[in-house]
Design an enzyme around this catalytic site. Sequence first.
Site, PDB file in Angstrom:
ATOM      1  N   SER A 231      34.518  -1.537  13.979  1.00 18.88           N
ATOM      2  CA  SER A 231      33.519  -2.443  13.444  1.00 18.88           C
ATOM      3  C   SER A 231      33.907  -2.886  12.025  1.00 18.88           C
ATOM      4  O   SER A 231      34.990  -3.436  11.828  1.00 18.88           O
ATOM      5  CB  SER A 231      32.158  -1.742  13.488  1.00 18.88           C
ATOM      6  N   ASP A 454      30.344  -8.225  23.144  1.00 18.22           N
ATOM      7  CA  ASP A 454      29.886  -7.459  21.981  1.00 18.22           C
ATOM      8  C   ASP A 454      29.040  -8.360  21.075  1.00 18.22           C
ATOM      9  O   ASP A 454      29.447  -9.477  20.740  1.00 18.22           O
ATOM     10  CB  ASP A 454      31.109  -6.949  21.220  1.00 18.22           C
ATOM     11  N   HIS A 483      29.536  -1.760  21.887  1.00 14.94           N
ATOM     12  CA  HIS A 483      30.194  -1.853  20.590  1.00 14.94           C
ATOM     13  C   HIS A 483      30.975  -0.575  20.319  1.00 14.94           C
ATOM     14  O   HIS A 483      30.402   0.513  20.282  1.00 14.94           O
ATOM     15  CB  HIS A 483      29.135  -2.075  19.512  1.00 14.94           C
TER      16      HIS A 483
END
Length: 539
Positions: A231, A454, A483
């Site tokens: 991320s 996502d 995710h």
Amino acid sequence: MRAALLYSAAGSLLLSALTAAPDTEGARATAELRGTAVAAARAKAAGIDFGPCPDAQDLPGGMQCGTVTVPLDYARPDGRQIELAVGRARATREDPHPSKREVRRQGALVYNPGGPGFSGLYFPLIGLLPEWKRIAAAYDLVGYASRGVGRSAPLSCKDPQQFFQGPAQAPTHPSEAYKKERIAQAKAYARGCAERAGGALRHYHSLNNARDLDVLRAALGEERLTFMGSSYGTYFGALYATLFPAHVRRMVFDSAVDPDPARIWYRNNLDQSAAFEGRWRDFRRWIARHHDVYGLGRTAREVRHSYERASARLAVEPAGGKVGPGQLQGAFLQAGYYDDQWPHRAHALSAYLKGDPGPLVEQAEQHPEAAVEAENARAVHVAVECNDAPWPTDWEVWDRDNTRLARVAPFETWHNVWTNLPCAYWEGPRQKPLDVGTGPGELPPTLILAAERDAATPYDGALELHRRLAGSVLVTERDAGSHGLAGGPNACVNGHMEAYLLEGRLPGRRTTDCAARPEPKPKPLSTAPEKPGADRPLR
């Protein structure tokens, strides 16, 4: 100028005292590069004194903790220093398959979980899971709390005891009065950050996170870095690859942030809000397919009406006196991150509408004992993103863009606005986002993992990062939206990750697909722990 050009083998040429650089962008950038080299050389000489972890003496898996010292301001490496908390589990060298073969150690694998504001300190414990045992055999697993997080020079912008203000509302089309209230709160929060952190606040940003990573590499005794970022961790990992390409061994970018400087961070958040609407629709369609289990509607529209009915009821009478529409939305945002949460959320909504608020309160209430950690994570999140780039300072821009977006993507849009609005009133200088990118031969081959649907880091970000990093390979989990893919239930994704980390082997094509993981199966409420912090609409 590339950072690698400023390094000698041991950094000895750069250990002389630096004179104060003129306050110009170019001179400061040069001073920061030199300061990074100075700090890295010192860290290499000092190493890390690992020992028992201070807040958990009996951790499994042989995990130990230590600290690495970095400058608060890399332009002044002899100035104020801060310590970053680091955790490590040594490579087991044990083949997880029955054999007597001793696995060759390949150095340290450093991990960052993203946020900004999440701590990776206890990442080394992941080596106990079956999916990670082959990697744990070959690598020292290293996690750390980035600057501002946890024990790493922690940031705070508000009294944690005042942080959870529940039960809260969550209007999808807020009134002018509600907007004024939230603007006042955003101004107060920005002011609180400035007052509590003082002059240090300006040094909490992604470029310094990338520089800290190079100092950690040196402290671990690694000539070249093996890194996995998830991320937000992909963003400053990409900054690292751009600044220090000669210091990279292998890098895995899991669920990539769009690194285009024009999208950091205001436009990225607009993209995220739009993507969450699609993921929210995916979740509702799944619930509708299991109407016989949950009774929430046979179509996505009917399920949305069930959710809205629950939200309206909670606005009048919060469940357990603790869970209002804001807490309901926070819980369901988690389902936008991880589809393994779908059965639990659907069960809670169904039970609530049938007269049992217990499961919803259990899943959605905010616990006072978690307030310090939650407030710290929020402070770092805001500080890093506000410092990283220019933001609109005119409320009318925010109001125009998000009112327009909320017409087609109402689920997360305004929640995202209130999270990031302190950046409109931020005190202090902003960084100019680095133009991420490497040319052919500048960077070793890297691996990008992405789920096609996502929402937290929309798929276009993976495509953009892939375009900017020459020699990268993109592995896509098609028609899936969870995710964070590494070490998850998709054997195809994990196979590519293991081949790369263990053998340096990438797929023969620049883009490769994996079929989606199976959909979750409907089931009663589970007591399995959830991933912390996933309710925040940030990377």
